[in-house]
Design an enzyme around this catalytic site. Structure first.
Site, PDB file in Angstrom:
ATOM      1  N   SER A 164      34.719  34.371  48.451  1.00  8.25           N
ATOM      2  CA  SER A 164      34.155  33.643  47.317  1.00  8.25           C
ATOM      3  C   SER A 164      34.855  32.299  47.203  1.00  8.25           C
ATOM      4  O   SER A 164      36.076  32.237  46.999  1.00  8.25           O
ATOM      5  CB  SER A 164      34.362  34.432  46.023  1.00  8.25           C
ATOM      6  OG  SER A 164      34.207  33.559  44.921  1.00  8.25           O
ATOM      7  N   HIS A 172      30.244  33.514  49.795  1.00  6.51           N
ATOM      8  CA  HIS A 172      29.801  33.917  48.462  1.00  6.51           C
ATOM      9  C   HIS A 172      29.977  32.729  47.508  1.00  6.51           C
ATOM     10  O   HIS A 172      31.078  32.210  47.340  1.00  6.51           O
ATOM     11  CB  HIS A 172      30.634  35.111  48.006  1.00  6.51           C
ATOM     12  CG  HIS A 172      30.191  35.711  46.713  1.00  6.51           C
ATOM     13  ND1 HIS A 172      29.139  36.598  46.603  1.00  6.51           N
ATOM     14  CD2 HIS A 172      30.668  35.548  45.448  1.00  6.51           C
ATOM     15  CE1 HIS A 172      28.996  36.963  45.344  1.00  6.51           C
ATOM     16  NE2 HIS A 172      29.909  36.340  44.614  1.00  6.51           N
ATOM     17  N   ASP A 231      29.575  31.418  43.706  1.00  8.92           N
ATOM     18  CA  ASP A 231      29.456  31.862  42.319  1.00  8.92           C
ATOM     19  C   ASP A 231      28.921  30.753  41.427  1.00  8.92           C
ATOM     20  O   ASP A 231      29.578  29.736  41.221  1.00  8.92           O
ATOM     21  CB  ASP A 231      30.828  32.312  41.805  1.00  8.92           C
ATOM     22  CG  ASP A 231      31.236  33.650  42.404  1.00  8.92           C
ATOM     23  OD1 ASP A 231      30.439  34.602  42.317  1.00  8.92           O
ATOM     24  OD2 ASP A 231      32.343  33.735  42.977  1.00  8.92           O
ATOM     25  N   MET A 283      27.881  29.725  37.726  1.00  6.42           N
ATOM     26  CA  MET A 283      28.099  30.142  36.328  1.00  6.42           C
ATOM     27  C   MET A 283      27.647  29.033  35.386  1.00  6.42           C
ATOM     28  O   MET A 283      27.873  27.856  35.654  1.00  6.42           O
ATOM     29  CB  MET A 283      29.585  30.426  36.099  1.00  6.42           C
ATOM     30  CG  MET A 283      30.179  31.431  37.068  1.00  6.42           C
ATOM     31  SD  MET A 283      31.872  31.831  36.618  1.00  6.42           S
ATOM     32  CE  MET A 283      32.338  32.909  37.979  1.00  6.42           C
ATOM     33  N   HIS A 308      25.377  33.950  44.081  1.00  4.83           N
ATOM     34  CA  HIS A 308      25.478  34.894  42.968  1.00  4.83           C
ATOM     35  C   HIS A 308      25.220  34.135  41.668  1.00  4.83           C
ATOM     36  O   HIS A 308      26.072  33.389  41.195  1.00  4.83           O
ATOM     37  CB  HIS A 308      26.897  35.506  43.010  1.00  4.83           C
ATOM     38  CG  HIS A 308      27.177  36.485  41.906  1.00  4.83           C
ATOM     39  ND1 HIS A 308      28.453  36.937  41.632  1.00  4.83           N
ATOM     40  CD2 HIS A 308      26.361  37.102  41.012  1.00  4.83           C
ATOM     41  CE1 HIS A 308      28.406  37.790  40.620  1.00  4.83           C
ATOM     42  NE2 HIS A 308      27.160  37.901  40.223  1.00  4.83           N
ATOM     43  N   MET A 333      25.136  33.785  37.990  1.00  4.54           N
ATOM     44  CA  MET A 333      25.593  34.332  36.705  1.00  4.54           C
ATOM     45  C   MET A 333      25.131  33.366  35.629  1.00  4.54           C
ATOM     46  O   MET A 333      25.923  32.624  35.028  1.00  4.54           O
ATOM     47  CB  MET A 333      27.120  34.489  36.719  1.00  4.54           C
ATOM     48  CG  MET A 333      27.584  35.644  37.602  1.00  4.54           C
ATOM     49  SD  MET A 333      29.327  35.520  38.063  1.00  4.54           S
ATOM     50  CE  MET A 333      29.180  34.427  39.460  1.00  4.54           C
ATOM     51  N   MET A 356      29.294  44.762  40.233  1.00  3.06           N
ATOM     52  CA  MET A 356      30.464  43.984  39.796  1.00  3.06           C
ATOM     53  C   MET A 356      31.634  44.938  39.574  1.00  3.06           C
ATOM     54  O   MET A 356      31.495  45.936  38.863  1.00  3.06           O
ATOM     55  CB  MET A 356      30.158  43.230  38.493  1.00  3.06           C
ATOM     56  CG  MET A 356      29.190  42.068  38.628  1.00  3.06           C
ATOM     57  SD  MET A 356      29.647  40.821  39.844  1.00  3.06           S
ATOM     58  CE  MET A 356      31.262  40.281  39.248  1.00  3.06           C
ATOM     59  N   ASP A 376      32.117  43.049  44.112  1.00  4.56           N
ATOM     60  CA  ASP A 376      32.613  41.708  43.808  1.00  4.56           C
ATOM     61  C   ASP A 376      33.609  41.751  42.654  1.00  4.56           C
ATOM     62  O   ASP A 376      33.247  42.105  41.526  1.00  4.56           O
ATOM     63  CB  ASP A 376      31.403  40.829  43.436  1.00  4.56           C
ATOM     64  CG  ASP A 376      31.764  39.392  43.149  1.00  4.56           C
ATOM     65  OD1 ASP A 376      32.919  39.004  43.385  1.00  4.56           O
ATOM     66  OD2 ASP A 376      30.866  38.651  42.683  1.00  4.56           O
TER      67      ASP A 376
HETATM   68  C1  DX5 Z   1      33.568  36.803  39.316  1.00  2.00           C
HETATM   69  C2  DX5 Z   1      32.922  36.306  40.575  1.00  2.00           C
HETATM   70  C3  DX5 Z   1      33.623  36.727  41.802  1.00  2.00           C
HETATM   71  C4  DX5 Z   1      35.017  36.172  41.949  1.00  2.00           C
HETATM   72  C5  DX5 Z   1      35.783  37.097  42.832  1.00  2.00           C
HETATM   73  O1  DX5 Z   1      32.765  36.489  38.240  1.00  2.00           O
HETATM   74  O2  DX5 Z   1      31.587  36.779  40.647  1.00  2.00           O
HETATM   75  O3  DX5 Z   1      32.841  36.412  42.956  1.00  2.00           O
HETATM   76  O4  DX5 Z   1      35.056  34.896  42.514  1.00  2.00           O
HETATM   77  O5  DX5 Z   1      37.079  36.649  42.894  1.00  2.00           O
HETATM   78  P1  DX5 Z   1      38.301  37.634  43.122  1.00  2.00           P
HETATM   79  O6  DX5 Z   1      38.094  38.239  44.487  1.00  2.00           O
HETATM   80  O7  DX5 Z   1      39.479  36.746  43.048  1.00  2.00           O
HETATM   81  O8  DX5 Z   1      38.254  38.666  42.051  1.00  2.00           O
HETATM   82 ZN    ZN Z   2      30.501  36.614  42.601  1.00  2.00          ZN
END
Ligand code: DX5
Ligand code: ZN
Length: 219
Positions: free
Chosen positions: A7, A32, A34, A36, A65, A67, A136, A174
């Site tokens: 990620s 990956h 993320d 947000m 991903h 969110m 998750m 994740d």
């Molecule tokens: C959390 C994200 C993850 C995060 C994982 O909301 O969706 O993808 O980056 O990071 P680690 O592996 O550090 O928990």
């Molecule tokens: Zn993620």
């Protein structure tokens, strides 16, 4: 086949392109990303223009991903930007079936994501439409959080349901995955492993990806 998806949330955003290339060279199976929005989760990260820029530096699979609230409104932008797999949270989409069809029609891979407290029953009527299910293992919003141990049983139950229905669906996990817990989750049935801080905080990227794969198989 276990796939490792670093990620980039845990990477150095001032040199994002280099950070992506670094993990690809070191053996990452996908990237990956993320996304947000500060509404669905209490944090804001990146959007389509950044995905589009990163698309220029690698051919690696982009696992995006989302969110965000109202993902249906934004999936097309992420598809145009170069996403290969798009994960949509069941909690934030009023018309999940419509969104999944939209992604499928574009030829990209569909995935649905579940927060830790969301039951597997929410998947009942979408299972036939997804290539991957993202469980998750932390509450989404931040990297570097602690793995929620009860999610191992959730993955085990999900694997049973998928096999029972004779479907071929990847199970991605994740959040908080490291060398100490990866085997528990792969043994339960997960085969796509997101790792943010574990990969990006390691001194030797190639070594940590190799170790994660080894541990995933034999504990
Ligand atoms: C959390 C994200 C993850 C995060 C994982 O909301 O969706 O993808 O980056 O990071 P680690 O592996 O550090 O928990
Ligand atoms: Zn993620």
């Amino acid at each position: 086949m276990i796939r490792i998806a670093p990620s980039i949330l845990a990477s150095d955003f001032s040199k994002l392109g280099e950070e992506v290339k670094k993990v690809v060279v070191a053996g990452a199976d996908m990237i990956h990303i993320d996304v947000m929005d500060g509404h669905f989760v209490p944090n804001i990260t990146i959007g389509p223009p950044v995905v589009k820029s990163l698309r220029k530096v690698t051919d690696a699979v982009f696992d995006v991903h989302l969110m965000i609230e109202n993902p249906d409104k934004y999936v097309d932008s992420f598809i145009d930007a170069g996403a290969d797999i798009i994960s949509v949270h069941v909690e934030s989409d009023y018309h999940l079936n419509r969104t999944l069809n939209r992604i499928k029609k574009s030829g990209k891979k569909t995935a649905v994501a579940l927060n830790p407290s969301t039951p597997l029953s929410s998947l009942e009527w979408v299972m036939e439409d997804v290539d991957m299910i993202l469980i998750m293992t932390v509450n989404p919003g931040f990297g570097g959080q602690k793995f929620i141990g009860s999610m191992v049983e959730k993955v085990r139950q999900l694997k049973k349901i998928i096999d029972g229905r004779g479907l071929k669906i990847d199970i991605e996990v994740d959040g908080g995955i490291d060398l100490s817990n990866i085997y528990a989750i792969t043994e339960a049935g997960a085969n796509v492993i997101v790792a943010g801080s574990t990969v990006y905080n390691a001194a030797d990227t190639e070594q940590i990806i190799r170790q994660l794969k080894e541990k995933a198989f034999q504990g």
